[in-house]
Design a protein around this motif. Structure first.
Motif, short mmCIF file in Angstrom:
data_model
loop_
_atom_site.label_atom_id
_atom_site.label_comp_id
_atom_site.label_asym_id
_atom_site.label_seq_id
_atom_site.Cartn_x
_atom_site.Cartn_y
_atom_site.Cartn_z
N ASP A 1 21.63 10.19 0.48
CA ASP A 1 22.04 11.11 1.56
C ASP A 1 21.64 10.61 2.94
OD1 ASP A 1 23.01 12.77 -0.38
OD2 ASP A 1 21.29 14.12 -0.39
N LEU A 2 20.83 9.55 3.00
CA LEU A 2 20.41 9.01 4.30
C LEU A 2 21.46 8.09 4.92
CD1 LEU A 2 16.66 8.19 3.54
CD2 LEU A 2 17.55 10.09 4.90
N MET B 1 13.11 0.45 -1.92
CA MET B 1 13.51 1.73 -2.51
C MET B 1 14.92 2.11 -2.09
SD MET B 1 10.08 4.04 -2.01
CE MET B 1 8.47 3.38 -2.40
N LEU B 2 15.21 1.98 -0.82
CA LEU B 2 16.52 2.39 -0.31
C LEU B 2 17.65 1.61 -0.98
CD1 LEU B 2 15.73 2.76 3.50
CD2 LEU B 2 16.36 4.60 1.93
N GLU B 3 17.40 0.34 -1.29
CA GLU B 3 18.42 -0.49 -1.92
C GLU B 3 18.85 0.07 -3.27
OE1 GLU B 3 17.41 -4.58 -2.18
OE2 GLU B 3 17.40 -4.90 -0.01
N ILE B 4 17.93 0.79 -3.95
CA ILE B 4 18.27 1.38 -5.25
C ILE B 4 19.45 2.33 -5.10
CG2 ILE B 4 17.41 2.79 -7.17
CD1 ILE B 4 14.57 1.88 -6.38
N ILE C 1 21.35 1.89 0.11
CA ILE C 1 21.09 2.04 1.55
C ILE C 1 20.42 0.77 2.06
CG2 ILE C 1 19.94 3.40 3.32
CD1 ILE C 1 22.14 4.90 1.85
N THR C 2 20.97 0.21 3.13
CA THR C 2 20.40 -0.98 3.77
C THR C 2 20.36 -0.75 5.28
OG1 THR C 2 22.51 -2.10 4.17
CG2 THR C 2 21.51 -2.40 1.98
N ARG C 3 19.85 -1.73 5.99
CA ARG C 3 19.83 -1.64 7.46
C ARG C 3 21.25 -1.52 8.02
NH1 ARG C 3 15.08 -3.58 10.17
NH2 ARG C 3 13.50 -4.48 8.79
#
Length: 336
Positions: free
Chosen positions: A147-148, A169-172, A175-177
């Motif tokens: 959701d981010l 964690m975000l990559e799971i 989500i990346t830069r």
């Protein structure tokens, strides 16, 4: 880099004491901590005070400082784990607080640090669990980290262990830069920007309560993301050092229910270049009765810093104890 140095009034006064004892050459011991709004900074300051006994200070048995004779330990504000470990490796710091996952990766030259092993890193003690805080505006909820996407997200400072872990964690969740508007900010800056509406969320791993969040919760208000058990398992599979934990309800104003979140151990790290005698003395000073009082009366996490938990996770960490610390733990019957 210019550091903000933290010397307690007691330490400063002791270094100015006149008399024959003041002629003794001091030993300086720089401890890298973190930002002033986090947990590393106050804990590092307490440890620095506890292990210090500057030249000219009164003896412990006379009501003086009960640290290592001649030692002046200085807590320095830095960008935390990655910076601290790199500075220890390079001889720019004698010690530092750092997250277990980052310390392992840097020592072994794995992951983001592949091919650049920090082979001088050694452990003095496991300190306390650092809980990951995913801070949101009051009333906002997320289903998952997916959701981010497209949001303005604080990913902590460059040079921090939090940022390294959060990006993994975000990559799971894809989500990346590239698909968030990321901000590399310290704890205080992150809290201020969330309060001003300039951030939609921010991450910070620290022992609760975090001072900047206490202020944010009591003024503007905030929410914390509670991870599902399934999501915690996914994170643990990618970053084994991050294990399921709980931030109890009531720690922050307005958040009355428990928050499930991953946590990683904070370590006190030093260099293999430092002598066995010095680190033995420092380890011994950390666990004396005087230090116990300082830890119990300082930051809330200080109560969790105990000799009984000082070796937790050491066998699987892959980073050696410093020989001086190891000798102390064997003498104390804490290590066979």
């Amino acid at each position: 880099m210019t550091f903000m140095k933290s010397l307690s009034g007691a330490l400063l006064a002791a270094t100015l004491v006149a008399g024959p004892a003041a002629a003794q050459d001091p030993t300086f011991f720089r401890i890298g901590t973190g930002g002033a709004g986090g947990t590393y900074f106050p804990i590092g300051g307490t440890i620095a005070n506890a292990i210090s006994a500057p030249p000219g200070s009164r003896a412990c048995e006379d009501g003086g400082q009960c640290g290592v004779p001649g030692l002046i330990a200085i807590a320095q504000s830095t960008t935390a784990s990655v910076f601290n470990n790199a500075a220890i490796q390079n001889g720019e710091l004698e010690a530092g607080l750092a997250a277990a996952d980052v310390t392992r990766s840097m020592h072994l030259g794995e992951g983001a640090f592949e091919g650049n092993a920090s082979d001088k890193l050694r452990i003095i003690a496991n300190l306390f669990p650092e809980d990951l805080h995913l801070v949101l505006p009051a009333g906002v909820e997320l289903d998952t980290l997916a959701d981010l996407e497209g949001k303005r997200v604080g990913i902590a400072q460059a040079g921090s262990g939090t940022q390294v872990a959060v990006l993994q964690m975000l990559e799971i969740w894809g989500i990346t830069r590239d698909n968030i508007d990321e901000a590399e900010l310290n704890q205080n800056q992150s809290a201020e920007r969330l309060a001003d509406g300039q951030l939609d969320a921010y991450f910070y791993a620290a022992g609760w309560p975090v001072a900047a969040m206490v202020q944010l919760a009591s003024t503007k208000g905030m929410a914390l993301h509670s991870f599902s058990d399934e999501d915690l398992a996914k994170i643990n599979a990618v970053i084994p050092a991050y294990i399921p934990s709980v931030i109890p309800g009531g720690v922050y104003e307005g958040i009355d229910t428990d928050t499930k979140t991953p946590a990683v151990s904070a370590l006190l790290v030093t260099s293999s270049d430092l002598s066995e005698e010095l680190i033995h003395g420092i380890t011994e000073a950390m666990w004396n009765d005087s230090s116990r009082k300082m830890l119990d009366n300082g930051h809330a996490k200080g109560k969790q810093i105990t000799p009984d938990s000082a070796l937790n996770g050491m066998e699987s960490l892959g980073v050696p104890l410093h020989p001086g610390a190891e000798r102390f733990y064997r003498e104390a019957g804490l290590l066979k």
